[in-house]
Design a protein around this motif. Structure first.
Motif: not given
Length: 62
Positions: A20-24, A26-29
């Motif tokens: 979940w950390f990796g997916e959240l 993605a496209g963020g910071r």
């Protein structure tokens, strides 16, 4: 949006929370990478692509 901060602490197993950390992220910071802390737990902070800040953490299974 400002002031929004969500946390997922121990809500799932370590593998799921790491995913979940990796997916959240993605496209963020990533603000503070998901990592082991001196007290033994793991946590990290990120801002997702929508500007929402997340704290995700877990205590590793023994």
């Amino acid at each position: 949006m400002s002031g929004m901060f969500l946390s997922l602490l121990g809500t799932a197993d370590a593998a799921t929370l790491t995913r979940w950390f990796g997916e959240l992220a993605a496209g963020g910071r990533v603000i503070d990478a998901l990592q082991r802390r001196p007290w033994g737990d793991h946590d990290g902070t990120l801002v997702d692509r929508y500007g929402i800040r997340w704290l995700i953490g877990f205590h590793p299974e023994d």
